[in-house]
Design a protein around this motif. Structure first.
Motif, PDB file in Angstrom:
ATOM      1  N   THR A   1       0.847  -1.354  -0.021  1.00 53.49           N
ATOM      2  CA  THR A   1      -0.067  -0.002  -0.036  1.00 53.49           C
ATOM      3  C   THR A   1       0.745   1.175  -0.026  1.00 53.49           C
ATOM      4  O   THR A   1       2.189   1.095   0.280  1.00 53.49           O
ATOM      5  CB  THR A   1      -0.830   0.076   1.338  1.00 53.49           C
ATOM      6  N   GLY A   2       0.239   2.597  -0.181  1.00 53.43           N
ATOM      7  CA  GLY A   2       0.947   3.631  -0.264  1.00 53.43           C
ATOM      8  C   GLY A   2       1.443   4.128   1.163  1.00 53.43           C
ATOM      9  O   GLY A   2       2.589   4.591   1.116  1.00 53.43           O
ATOM     10  N   ASN A   3       0.489   3.741   2.080  1.00 54.53           N
ATOM     11  CA  ASN A   3       1.135   3.853   3.537  1.00 54.53           C
ATOM     12  C   ASN A   3       1.715   2.827   4.306  1.00 54.53           C
ATOM     13  O   ASN A   3       1.125   1.688   4.161  1.00 54.53           O
ATOM     14  CB  ASN A   3      -0.171   4.373   4.464  1.00 54.53           C
ATOM     15  N   LYS A   4       2.991   2.832   4.438  1.00 54.71           N
ATOM     16  CA  LYS A   4       3.638   1.949   5.223  1.00 54.71           C
ATOM     17  C   LYS A   4       3.479   1.547   6.577  1.00 54.71           C
ATOM     18  O   LYS A   4       3.802   0.721   7.231  1.00 54.71           O
ATOM     19  CB  LYS A   4       5.236   1.872   4.907  1.00 54.71           C
TER      20      LYS A   4
END
Length: 602
Positions: free
Chosen positions: A125-128
């Motif tokens: 995802t874009g947010n780790k």
């Protein structure tokens, strides 16, 4: 078996501080450790006899919202099962997305009750930042949808089945140890995206063959035999447990039906002596095992049965010191010819409010235990202790208490000869069919009916009582069951329709109220052992099962066939009813096993 799983390589896990190693087979663990670890003084290494298999769900049973904006492609989770996060296109993966007002959930069905945990494999995802989910295991749909509160009985006792877990970015994590068929996953944080490549059950069990078998002209009986065997198999973890969800403990009395099933299905397995020894070692005299007087008696009875089946004299000799002390403890709790037992006075839960039944049952249990002790002392060549045990049993038989109209007490009294078996069956055990049966002592009710010659009645009881759990969607047998629960009952493997009764969330008592109730409990496996003993007709006569007496009792069956494990190998048996009503038998025994065929029953 019910599950076909892909094979996995054995993994060696070494964690500094807490060392856990799981290896398959009987091997020298220390020799397998890296050399650096072999040089550490005082290190203790435990062999885990279990294996792990990774099982995909068979379906997504439910999702909280149909909008693909929040839940997309959930059926992908029933597909490929590799256990590896990948740097690849993830457009087909299952994606959960939350908002400030919507937090999506899905419910997975693995098709059968199993023991173990869950493996999550996530995407990129874009947010780790880790994504938090709420995980809920359930033996029924109702349990997987429940809250832990004082209303429904759901619990985290003994094993965490409801908890919050952070999932990694582009990785895998395994967590959980419980008994379950269903798994609910809730995305709990706002405005987060969770990409799920896989959600697999981590099936933890002993990889052992089913040496015993049972097949007949009645598929319902075949299913019941198989399900009893599987229920016990699930509870054969590092030790022999009561239940795989709650009561993940060694209870010696509950072990007796389980050990009877293990003898008939798996033959020798070290889970039995390990469990017997564990409870022995933590129970100093003059304490009762598990705090219950009858449970120490079951320890004696199990040892007698275990020796008959496997003939390990060295192991039996190792029990003599404790057996001597336990026998003296039992003697000290008899006044005249009556039991005066202390500790928890317990047969099984449904009989626990009937003091007359408990007294009668304890009287019978003492007789049974002294009979078993006399047999053991004969084998151990201790004539003084053998004579003492026989004398105690004889004295106790001179007093016949009232059974209190209890099927539990009447069955035990019939089995030890305190009352006539046919009379006990006609006046108590058979009254009302399976009314007042219990999953634990139902085994001894079946045994009492067999002693009375009522094989047809026992088979009918098996079909009705244990079969009813199957009718409700069970894949393993339960801690308790009351046939009256069938009235207007919904299945446990689906949501409860309006106007129907939620069996798991509504019934149960004592230590197993409502959703706390185990739906995989080894003591309920009695029909498996009973059918091998009385329908297939196998009775062990000499230690190691080197001499067998075989007398089938087909009742209304046209044929029955199966196998039975011995210390010399597997015996193959088939009985078939001929057109004139007689029974023909074909038996193939390995070298070293003598078979005595007795005229078949009807």
């Amino acid at each position: 078996m019910y599950i076909i799983c892909g094979s996995r390589a054995i993994r060696l896990l070494v964690v500094v501080g807490v060392l856990f190693i799981g290896l398959m087979g009987q091997i020298d663990l220390f020799a397998q450790l890296p050399p650096a670890f072999q040089q550490v003084d005082g290190m203790q290494v435990r062999h885990d006899p279990r294996v792990r298999k990774y099982v995909s769900p068979i379906r997504v049973h439910w999702q909280s919202i149909a909008d693909e904006q929040f839940i997309s492609n959930p059926s992908y989770l029933t597909g490929p099962n590799r256990g590896q996060a990948v740097l690849a296109s993830q457009q087909d993966f299952c994606i959960l997305r939350s908002s400030s007002s919507v937090k999506p959930s899905i419910l997975l069905d693995f098709g059968i009750t199993l023991h173990g945990g869950v493996q999550f494999v996530t995407g990129m995802t874009g947010n780790k930042e880790p994504v938090r989910v709420r995980v809920r295991f359930g033996e029924s749909v109702s349990e997987s949808m429940s809250e832990i509160d004082t209303i429904g009985g759901a619990t985290n006792d003994h094993a965490m089945r409801d908890f919050i877990l952070p999932l990694p970015w582009l990785g895998a994590i395994e967590v959980g140890n419980s008994g379950f068929r269903f798994l609910r996953i809730d995305l709990i944080d706002e405005d987060r995206e969770l990409i799920l490549k896989e959600v697999n059950a981590v099936f933890s069990y002993r990889d052992i063959p089913y040496l015993g078998s049972f097949k007949s002209s009645d598929e319902r009986l075949n299913h019941i035999w198989d399900m009893g065997a599987y229920t016990v198999h699930l509870n054969m973890q590092e030790y022999l447990w009561d239940g795989i969800k709650r009561d993940r403990l060694v209870w010696i009395g509950d072990m007796h039906p389980e050990v009877s099933t293990i003898n008939a299905v798996f033959g020798f397995n070290d889970v039995v002596p390990a469990s017997l020894d564990l409870v022995r070692d933590i129970t100093p005299m003059p304490e009762w095992m598990n705090g219950i007087s009858t449970y120490s008696m079951w320890w004696v009875i199990i040892h007698r049965d275990w020796y008959r089946q496997h003939g390990d004299l060295d192991y039996l000799k190792a029990q003599k010191s404790y057996l001597d002390q336990l026998t003296e403890l039992m003697v000290s709790r008899v006044e005249g010819n009556k039991e005066k037992l202390d500790g928890t006075r317990f047969l099984d839960w449904p009989s626990s409010e009937n003091p007359e039944a408990i007294h009668a049952g304890l009287q019978a249990m003492l007789i049974w235990a002294f009979d078993a002790a006399a047999d053991l002392y004969g084998i151990l060549q201790d004539p003084r202790k053998e004579s003492q045990a026989k004398s105690m049993a004889s004295s106790l038989r001179s007093y016949v208490p009232t059974h209190g109209d209890s099927k539990q007490a009447a069955s035990l009294m019939a089995l030890v000869g305190l009352i006539d078996a046919q009379k006990a069956n006609q006046e108590v055990v058979a009254v009302g069919g399976v009314k007042d049966f219990s999953t634990f002592y139902g085994y001894y009710m079946l045994e009492a009916k067999a002693k009375a010659g009522d094989f047809q009645g026992a088979i009918d009881n098996i079909r009705e009582y244990w079969g009813a759990m199957i009718d409700l969607g069970a894949t393993t047998f339960w801690e308790d069951f009351n046939i009256e629960w069938m009235e207007n009952a919904a299945r446990i493997d689906d949501f409860v329709p309006d106007g129907k009764v939620d069996v798991h969330a509504s019934y149960g008592g004592y230590s197993y109220e409502k959703l706390r109730h185990n739906l995989s409990h080894g003591w309920a496996s009695g029909p498996t052992a009973w059918m091998s003993r009385h329908v297939l007709g196998v009775e062990v006569v000499e230690p190691g099962a080197t001499v067998l007496r075989i007398q089938p009792n087909l009742a209304d069956l046209d044929w029955v066939e199966g196998t039975y494990p011995t210390s010399k190998g597997v015996v193959h048996i088939r009985h078939e009813r001929k057109s004139d009503g007689s029974i023909s038998s074909e038996i193939k025994a390995p070298s070293g096993v003598v078979v005595q065929v007795v005229a078949p029953g009807k």
